[in-house]
Scaffold this active site. Structure first.
Site, short mmCIF file in Angstrom:
data_model
loop_
_atom_site.label_atom_id
_atom_site.label_comp_id
_atom_site.label_asym_id
_atom_site.label_seq_id
_atom_site.Cartn_x
_atom_site.Cartn_y
_atom_site.Cartn_z
N GLU A 126 87.87 22.60 9.93
CA GLU A 126 88.01 23.90 8.88
C GLU A 126 88.11 25.12 9.36
OE1 GLU A 126 84.63 25.64 7.93
OE2 GLU A 126 83.13 24.23 8.64
N LYS A 164 72.28 22.08 3.18
CA LYS A 164 71.00 22.76 2.64
C LYS A 164 70.27 22.00 1.64
CE LYS A 164 74.05 25.91 1.60
NZ LYS A 164 74.60 27.12 0.91
#
Length: 311
Positions: free
Chosen positions: A29, A163
């Site tokens: 990415e 997260k």
């Protein structure tokens, strides 16, 4: 518009040749370059990520949008543009068409990178950490598009965590995304080796992972396979420092009303300042560890498909 669809994404000659020959390819990415690491060191980091793969006999396929063109495999000029141009934006899947039509240059998130990689047949993708269920979900439902896209994208993603760990693991299970610990039965927490959450599955080699990929293909599984690759203990951020600074960063984000895709870059920048650069070092260690494992998996997958005649 038909012309757009017939050429999206643009695949570099090196990546196209590797895919056609069945050689190993790993997608990378670009938001870690454009929004995750400080300039100008981010350019050297991006080049080093690609060099790691090349040295391992794997073709790197960094993915980004350049002047409205989604590209799989960047040349040196494109990589420099993503790293050093401060006008570069961050796009998820929902933004791709807008960025194309408006001729924008953008780093691609996990979601956008996965979608574009899978579209051209790349099966392995290395990233740092995934977006997940955001804190405070019960009061204000908000989760990363990464989860939605991975639920419908047949790609193997090597990551060091997400997260809001418990909530995200539950959502991944609900969405049918298999999560496997690499040489661990505990889910990592990006900057930390161990989140405290147990995993149902553990694999100990790239060959085992490739065999699971083939088995999932055989039963028609179209969701992603998430490989959780923890940092070595001696490379993790000090847990006490991590918890203190993360809580401060989250409070600052709330106070400044930071929302959506702006949250992660805000938290990364805050934590970098508050730890005097320690989080950047850990971020680089995470990326390198995941890239190294992804290279092994792509090589094992290439070898397996060469013997079975399936890609």
């Amino acid at each position: 518009m038909v012309g757009f669809m017939s050429t999206v994404p643009e695949v570099s000659p090196a990546v196209r040749a590797a895919l056609a020959a069945g050689r190993p390819v790993v997608a990378l990415e670009s938001t870690i370059i454009s929004h995750g690491l400080p300039r100008p060191a981010n350019l050297a980091a991006a080049a080093s990520f690609e060099a790691m793969l090349t040295e391992a006999g794997v073709t790197p396929a960094t993915i980004a949008v350049i002047d409205g063109v989604p590209k799989v495999g960047l040349d040196g000029r494109d990589l420099e543009r993503i790293a050093l141009d401060e006008s570069v934006i961050k796009v998820s899947v929902r933004d791709l068409g807008l960025a194309m039509a408006r001729r924008r240059t953008a780093g691609t998130t996990v979601a956008a990178t996965s979608a574009l990689a899978a579209r051209v047949g790349i099966r392995v993708f290395a990233t740092g950490g995934l977006g997940g269920v955001h804190r405070g979900f019960a009061e204000s439902p908000d989760e990363s598009a990464d989860l939605t896209v991975l639920a419908a994208t047949p790609i193997t993603v090597v990551s060091a965590g997400v997260k809001s760990i418990p909530a995200t693991l539950e959502r991944l299970e609900t969405r049918g995304v298999a999560v496997v610990g690499y040489r661990t039965s505990r889910f990592p927490a990006f900057y930390l080796t161990d989140s405290g959450e147990e995993l149902d599955w553990r694999l100990d080699s790239a060959t085992e992972i490739a065999e699971v990929m083939a088995a999932r293909d055989a039963v028609g599984d179209t969701a992603a396979l998430l490989i959780a690759n923890p940092l070595p203990l001696d490379k993790q951020l000090d847990p006490a420092l991590h918890n203190q600074v993360l809580n401060q960063a989250l409070a600052a984000a709330d106070e400044e009303n930071v929302r959506g895709k702006a949250v992660t870059p805000f938290l990364l920048a805050y934590m970098q300042r508050a730890t005097e650069g320690k989080t950047v070092e850990v971020n680089l260690d995470v990326a390198r560890g995941n890239i190294a494992l992804a290279a092994e998996i792509a090589t094992a997958w290439s070898a397996l498909t060469a013997t079975t005649g399936k890609a």
